[in-house]
Write a protein that holds these residues in place. Structure first.
Motif, short mmCIF file in Angstrom:
data_model
loop_
_atom_site.label_atom_id
_atom_site.label_comp_id
_atom_site.label_asym_id
_atom_site.label_seq_id
_atom_site.Cartn_x
_atom_site.Cartn_y
_atom_site.Cartn_z
N GLY A 334 5.71 -11.96 8.75
CA GLY A 334 4.52 -11.25 8.30
C GLY A 334 4.83 -9.79 8.02
N ARG A 335 5.57 -9.15 8.94
CA ARG A 335 5.96 -7.76 8.73
C ARG A 335 6.84 -7.60 7.49
N LEU A 336 7.76 -8.56 7.32
CA LEU A 336 8.67 -8.50 6.18
C LEU A 336 7.92 -8.63 4.86
N GLN A 337 7.05 -9.63 4.76
CA GLN A 337 6.30 -9.87 3.52
C GLN A 337 5.39 -8.70 3.20
N TYR A 338 4.69 -8.21 4.20
CA TYR A 338 3.72 -7.13 3.97
C TYR A 338 4.42 -5.79 3.78
N GLY A 339 5.47 -5.55 4.57
CA GLY A 339 6.16 -4.27 4.47
C GLY A 339 6.79 -4.03 3.11
N LEU A 340 7.43 -5.05 2.55
CA LEU A 340 8.04 -4.91 1.23
C LEU A 340 6.98 -4.77 0.14
N ILE A 349 8.52 5.89 2.87
CA ILE A 349 9.02 5.55 4.20
C ILE A 349 8.28 6.34 5.28
N GLU A 350 7.99 7.61 5.01
CA GLU A 350 7.27 8.42 6.01
C GLU A 350 5.87 7.87 6.26
N GLU A 351 5.17 7.53 5.18
CA GLU A 351 3.81 7.00 5.34
C GLU A 351 3.84 5.59 5.92
N ALA A 352 4.88 4.84 5.61
CA ALA A 352 5.00 3.49 6.16
C ALA A 352 5.14 3.55 7.69
N ILE A 353 5.96 4.47 8.18
CA ILE A 353 6.13 4.61 9.63
C ILE A 353 4.82 5.02 10.28
N VAL A 354 4.08 5.92 9.64
CA VAL A 354 2.77 6.33 10.17
C VAL A 354 1.82 5.13 10.22
N HIS A 378 15.18 -0.02 7.53
CA HIS A 378 16.12 -0.96 6.93
C HIS A 378 15.55 -1.54 5.64
N SER A 379 14.26 -1.89 5.62
CA SER A 379 13.64 -2.47 4.42
C SER A 379 13.58 -1.49 3.27
N TYR A 380 13.64 -0.19 3.59
CA TYR A 380 13.66 0.85 2.56
C TYR A 380 15.08 1.23 2.15
N GLY A 381 16.07 0.51 2.69
CA GLY A 381 17.45 0.78 2.33
C GLY A 381 18.03 2.00 3.01
N LEU A 382 17.48 2.39 4.17
CA LEU A 382 17.94 3.60 4.87
C LEU A 382 18.78 3.26 6.10
N ARG A 386 22.03 -0.67 3.56
CA ARG A 386 21.31 0.24 2.66
C ARG A 386 21.01 -0.40 1.30
N ALA A 387 20.53 -1.61 1.35
CA ALA A 387 20.15 -2.33 0.12
C ALA A 387 18.69 -2.04 -0.22
N ASN A 388 18.40 -2.02 -1.50
CA ASN A 388 17.02 -1.82 -1.95
C ASN A 388 16.33 -3.19 -2.04
N TYR A 389 15.76 -3.63 -0.95
CA TYR A 389 15.19 -4.97 -0.88
C TYR A 389 13.95 -5.08 -1.76
N PRO A 390 13.87 -6.12 -2.57
CA PRO A 390 12.68 -6.31 -3.41
C PRO A 390 11.53 -6.93 -2.64
N ALA A 391 10.33 -6.71 -3.14
CA ALA A 391 9.16 -7.40 -2.57
C ALA A 391 9.21 -8.86 -2.97
N LYS A 392 8.62 -9.70 -2.17
CA LYS A 392 8.66 -11.15 -2.42
C LYS A 392 7.69 -11.52 -3.53
N SER A 393 8.18 -12.34 -4.45
CA SER A 393 7.34 -12.85 -5.54
C SER A 393 6.50 -14.02 -5.04
N CYS A 394 5.56 -14.46 -5.85
CA CYS A 394 4.73 -15.61 -5.47
C CYS A 394 5.59 -16.85 -5.20
N GLN A 395 6.59 -17.04 -6.04
CA GLN A 395 7.45 -18.22 -5.86
C GLN A 395 8.16 -18.18 -4.52
N GLN A 396 8.70 -17.02 -4.15
CA GLN A 396 9.38 -16.90 -2.86
C GLN A 396 8.43 -17.10 -1.70
N ILE A 397 7.22 -16.57 -1.82
CA ILE A 397 6.23 -16.71 -0.76
C ILE A 397 5.82 -18.18 -0.60
#
Length: 507
Positions: A334-340, A349-354, A378-382, A386-397
């Motif tokens: 859930g965190r992975l799907q929503y975070g991306l 990244i700053e607002e995401a942590i907040v 990590h999800s922001y590649g930091l 340090r990969a730029n992870y893409p958000a999940k598409s409908c097909q992946q979900i």
């Protein structure tokens, strides 16, 4: 390099032969129409040339984008003209086939791609009866659209290259057939020419086709043909329907043959993952955007997310957000799907942590920093690689990481029980115009497995006040294929929100 004939050596049955070769040659595109002399193709000969893995996958994905949109159009009950228009636009974008008269066009490259992509998708969609059925329906529809839009002369030469066991009967021969019959029983009176054909010269070139009556039993049953000596005289205005039936019947047999030979590929670790991915394409189309970069250049602050979720998020992300607000926690997927999703939406990244720290209000700062902050970075590649992870598409979900009983990730249209989905839709979108009278059509799409079509219809209903009409989708009739596509288009239609305006003033 992959030689497609190793996987499939298509055997064309008698009476269904194209009189041209598909062997690829490297020469000027305007001098080798013998390779692919027609835009139309019965795909009766498998490619006999080397194909790189990149071309293998890329061509198939482009064709899949066209076929997925065709299936979506059918599920959305578009008229034939609307479907034809949408298919033409998709073909122009992904699978262009120009006329022989077009100048400065590499016809061979276009038709090679069309040829390869069809056979790759045969491999991907032959493995179950359901996949074969859906592939045949979409491919036959694509063939019909191309056939109808083809140049008249090019279509005629294409048909002359096929052998169906038909014999063209011209007007003089029709008179010869009729001479021994009384007036009421003459062919010209039994099978009259429809008004719309009377002024077409084509009708007087070949008004009828003589064919064994067993090949057109449906027309015989409906009394639409003249019978004599075991032959049916098929009028030209019934010809097209029979050609489409021949295409569908031939493709059905070839898919069954391919399915028997497919086990040879089981040990090929290069191809099987590609085919597995392609076979999921009808579930949610093929996403082409919203992968890894924010859809909008505007930064979204943590305090804006709750309002955005209520007004602009698709059902999948809204469900996760509501679960997070209720439980003050999310499991890993859930965190992975929503975070991306939030990252691509435009949350820094700053607002995401907040946002995540405030949302996980039930834990200490130390626990948050140790167990969650690293993964957010990590999800922001930091962190990590340090990969730029893409958000999940409908097909992946839809196909990956199936949610368990206590999970909130996944696609509600697929993973919710029908009664729970109906309740969730009304709870989430009643204030945006969705009512119980809309549910039967949405649930019908869900039942048929057209989950992205159901989501698209919800988008249309909830944005009707913004001028979105039924069938328009997120623009130009396009269906939802990515959660960020839904959110970005929703925000675009609404203009700057109060939160956005406040942020601009402060900045």
């Amino acid at each position: 390099m992959y030689r497609s004939s190793e996987a499939q050596n298509s055997e064309t049955p008698p009476g269904q032969v194209q009189n041209h070769s598909h062997k690829h040659k490297h020469s000027d595109p305007h001098t080798h129409l013998g390779d692919y002399p027609h835009r139309l193709n019965f795909y009766d000969k498998a490619p006999q040339f080397d194909v790189t893995l990149e071309e293998f996958e890329a061509s198939a994905l482009d064709r899949l984008r066209v076929l997925a949109e065709i299936e979506s159009s059918i599920a959305r009950n578009r008229t034939w003209e609307e479907l034809k228009d949408m298919t033409t636009k998709q073909c122009r974008k992904y699978l262009c086939l120009d006329s022989n008269t077009a100048r400065s066009i590499d016809w061979a490259a276009q038709r090679r791609k069309d040829h390869i992509s069809h056979f790759v998708l045969r491999l991907a969609f032959c493995r179950s009866e359901e996949l074969r059925r859906r592939f045949i329906k979409a491919e036959t529809t694509l063939f019909k659209v191309r056939y109808e839009l083809d140049d008249t002369e090019e279509r005629r030469t294409f048909l002359s290259s096929l052998t169906f066991g038909w014999e063209e009967v011209n007007a003089s021969e029709v008179k010869d057939v009729d001479k021994n019959f009384p007036e009421a029983e003459k062919l010209v009176n039994l099978v009259p020419v429809p008004p719309k054909y009377k002024d077409k010269p084509e009708c007087y070139k070949g008004l009828y086709y003589k064919v064994k009556w067993t090949k057109v039993s449906e027309l015989v049953e409906k009394r639409k043909v003249f019978l004599k000596g075991g032959y049916a005289y098929v009028p030209i205005w019934e010809r097209d329907g029979i050609i489409f039936q021949e295409f569908e019947t031939f493709l059905t047999g070839q898919l069954e043959l391919t399915a028997k030979r497919l086990p040879r590929l089981d040990e090929d670790t290069r191809l099987v993952p590609i085919l597995d991915n392609l076979s999921q394409g009808f579930l949610a189309g093929v996403s082409t955007e919203w992968a890894s970069a924010p859809a909008s250049g505007d930064e979204i602050r943590a305090e804006m997310i709750d309002d955005l979720a209520k007004n602009h998020f698709p059902m999948c992300m809204r469900n996760i957000h509501e679960s997070l607000m209720r439980d003050r926690h999310l499991k890993h997927f859930g965190r992975l799907q929503y975070g991306l999703f939030l990252k691509v939406l435009g949350v820094s990244i700053e607002e995401a942590i907040v946002f995540w720290r405030k949302s996980f209000s039930g834990i200490t700062d130390d626990k948050f920093n140790k167990e969650y902050k690293y993964n957010i970075r990590h999800s922001y590649g930091l962190e990590g690689k340090r990969a730029n992870y893409p958000a999940k598409s409908c097909q992946q979900i839809l196909v990956a990481d199936k949610p368990g009983p206590s999970d909130c990730h996944g696609c509600p249209y697929r993973h919710f029980a029908p009664e729970n989905l109906e309740s969730a839709l009304l709870s989430s979108y009643a204030s945006h115009g969705l009512s119980s009278t809309d549910l039967p059509a949405i649930m019908h799409n869900v039942k048929e497995g057209h989950y992205h079509v159901a989501c698209t219809r919800v988008f249309e209903i909830t944005h009707a006040s913004k001028g979105v009409k039924k069938g328009e989708g997120v623009g130009g009739g396009e269906s939802i294929t990515h959660p960020n596509q839904y959110a970005a288009r929703s925000r675009e239609l609404s203009g700057p929100s109060e939160g956005d305006a406040r942020m601009e003033v402060e900045s």
